[in-house]
Motif scaffolding. Sequence first.
Motif, mmCIF file in Angstrom:
data_model
loop_
_atom_site.group_PDB
_atom_site.id
_atom_site.type_symbol
_atom_site.label_atom_id
_atom_site.label_comp_id
_atom_site.label_asym_id
_atom_site.label_seq_id
_atom_site.Cartn_x
_atom_site.Cartn_y
_atom_site.Cartn_z
ATOM 1 N N ALA A 87 -31.788 7.184 -32.846
ATOM 2 C CA ALA A 87 -30.824 7.244 -33.912
ATOM 3 C C ALA A 87 -30.547 8.974 -33.731
ATOM 4 O O ALA A 87 -31.449 9.714 -33.628
ATOM 5 C CB ALA A 87 -31.351 7.059 -35.354
ATOM 6 N N GLY A 88 -29.389 9.318 -33.933
ATOM 7 C CA GLY A 88 -29.085 10.735 -33.920
ATOM 8 C C GLY A 88 -29.069 11.209 -32.707
ATOM 9 O O GLY A 88 -29.386 10.763 -31.552
ATOM 10 N N ASP A 89 -28.982 12.751 -32.609
ATOM 11 C CA ASP A 89 -28.641 13.586 -31.446
ATOM 12 C C ASP A 89 -30.065 14.226 -31.171
ATOM 13 O O ASP A 89 -30.280 15.145 -31.456
ATOM 14 C CB ASP A 89 -27.472 14.414 -31.676
ATOM 15 N N ILE A 90 -31.314 13.350 -30.516
ATOM 16 C CA ILE A 90 -32.482 14.222 -30.508
ATOM 17 C C ILE A 90 -32.703 14.962 -29.388
ATOM 18 O O ILE A 90 -33.397 15.921 -29.346
ATOM 19 C CB ILE A 90 -33.529 13.119 -30.567
ATOM 20 N N ALA A 91 -31.685 14.758 -28.308
ATOM 21 C CA ALA A 91 -31.978 15.514 -27.145
ATOM 22 C C ALA A 91 -30.753 15.480 -26.145
ATOM 23 O O ALA A 91 -29.994 14.668 -26.398
ATOM 24 C CB ALA A 91 -32.983 15.052 -26.338
ATOM 25 N N ARG A 92 -30.373 16.560 -25.516
ATOM 26 C CA ARG A 92 -29.516 16.303 -24.494
ATOM 27 C C ARG A 92 -30.181 16.232 -22.964
ATOM 28 O O ARG A 92 -31.136 16.875 -22.611
ATOM 29 C CB ARG A 92 -28.388 17.770 -24.373
ATOM 30 N N ILE A 93 -29.674 15.321 -22.282
ATOM 31 C CA ILE A 93 -30.083 14.993 -20.996
ATOM 32 C C ILE A 93 -29.198 15.332 -19.819
ATOM 33 O O ILE A 93 -28.145 15.047 -19.948
ATOM 34 C CB ILE A 93 -30.675 13.538 -20.544
ATOM 35 N N SER A 94 -30.016 16.214 -18.792
ATOM 36 C CA SER A 94 -29.008 16.663 -17.726
ATOM 37 C C SER A 94 -29.579 16.792 -16.549
ATOM 38 O O SER A 94 -30.853 17.096 -16.583
ATOM 39 C CB SER A 94 -27.924 17.871 -18.161
ATOM 40 N N THR B 279 -33.902 15.517 -10.300
ATOM 41 C CA THR B 279 -34.427 15.900 -11.426
ATOM 42 C C THR B 279 -33.601 15.926 -12.660
ATOM 43 O O THR B 279 -32.468 16.474 -12.740
ATOM 44 C CB THR B 279 -35.432 17.192 -11.231
ATOM 45 N N TRP B 280 -34.198 15.012 -13.736
ATOM 46 C CA TRP B 280 -33.363 15.016 -14.964
ATOM 47 C C TRP B 280 -34.145 15.697 -16.007
ATOM 48 O O TRP B 280 -35.301 15.264 -16.078
ATOM 49 C CB TRP B 280 -33.017 13.593 -15.283
ATOM 50 N N GLY C 168 -38.614 7.971 -24.978
ATOM 51 C CA GLY C 168 -37.848 6.927 -24.874
ATOM 52 C C GLY C 168 -36.331 7.099 -24.264
ATOM 53 O O GLY C 168 -35.820 6.438 -23.528
ATOM 54 N N LEU C 169 -35.439 8.277 -24.905
ATOM 55 C CA LEU C 169 -34.243 8.340 -24.316
ATOM 56 C C LEU C 169 -34.236 8.810 -23.079
ATOM 57 O O LEU C 169 -33.400 8.623 -22.160
ATOM 58 C CB LEU C 169 -33.802 9.358 -25.263
ATOM 59 N N LEU C 170 -35.030 9.870 -22.638
ATOM 60 C CA LEU C 170 -35.281 10.418 -21.198
ATOM 61 C C LEU C 170 -35.593 9.131 -20.355
ATOM 62 O O LEU C 170 -35.123 9.300 -19.253
ATOM 63 C CB LEU C 170 -36.195 11.412 -21.202
#
Length: 190
Positions: free
Chosen positions: A24-31, A76-77, A117-119
Motif C-alpha cells: 500500500a502506498g509508495d514505500i520505496a523506489r526500485i531502480s 543489481t537493483w 516484499g516490494l524489492l
Amino acid sequence: MNITVTTWSLEQTSPADLTPADVAGDIARISRAEVPSPEFSRFLYTAVGGDVRWTDRLGWPYTRWQEFLERPGTETWVAYDRGTPAGYIELDAQPGGVVEISYFGLLPAFRGRGIGGLLLSTGTARAWDLADRWEGRATTTRVWVHTCSKDGPYALDNYRRRGFRIFDTRTEEEDEEGGPAAAGPWPGAF
C-alpha cells in the motif's frame, strides 16, 4: 562456541509462481544500478550483510568485484526510501536459463517496513525477464536463491510469500567466532 545453521535453497520454475507483494502506498523506489560500481556494490554488501555475518566477498579485490559486475546477465537493483539506499537484490544469470538471486536484503534500519516484499517482487519479476545471454535463450526457466537461519527473521517467510518453494535444506555446525569479523558499513558497527 558452535551454532547450528540451517540453509534453505528455494526456487520458482515458472513466472506464474511469483506472488507479488501487496504494498500500500509508495514505500520505496526500485531502480537498476546500471553502471557497474565495485565501491557501491561493496557498500551495499557490507551495509546489508554486516549484522548477519556476510563474509564470503570481504576478501574480493576491486578487480574481482569489477569482473563480476560486468558479466553479462549480472544486475543489481536497489530500493531507495526518499533517496536513501534501503537494500538491494543482485541477479546472476547462469547457463541453462537459470537466474540466481545471489544477494538480497535490506539495511537494518529499513527492515520490517514492507520494502523487502516490494524489492523481492521487483527483482524476481526481472529475473523472469532476464534471458540467459550465454546460450541465447529467450526466457528464464528457473529462479533460485538460498537463505539461512543467520539471515533476518523475515527472510524465509518473504521468499515463501513470493512463491518460492524449498528444494533443499542443509544443517551444519559453524564456529560462531570463526572466520572474518562481521563487515558492516564501518568497523564495529554491529
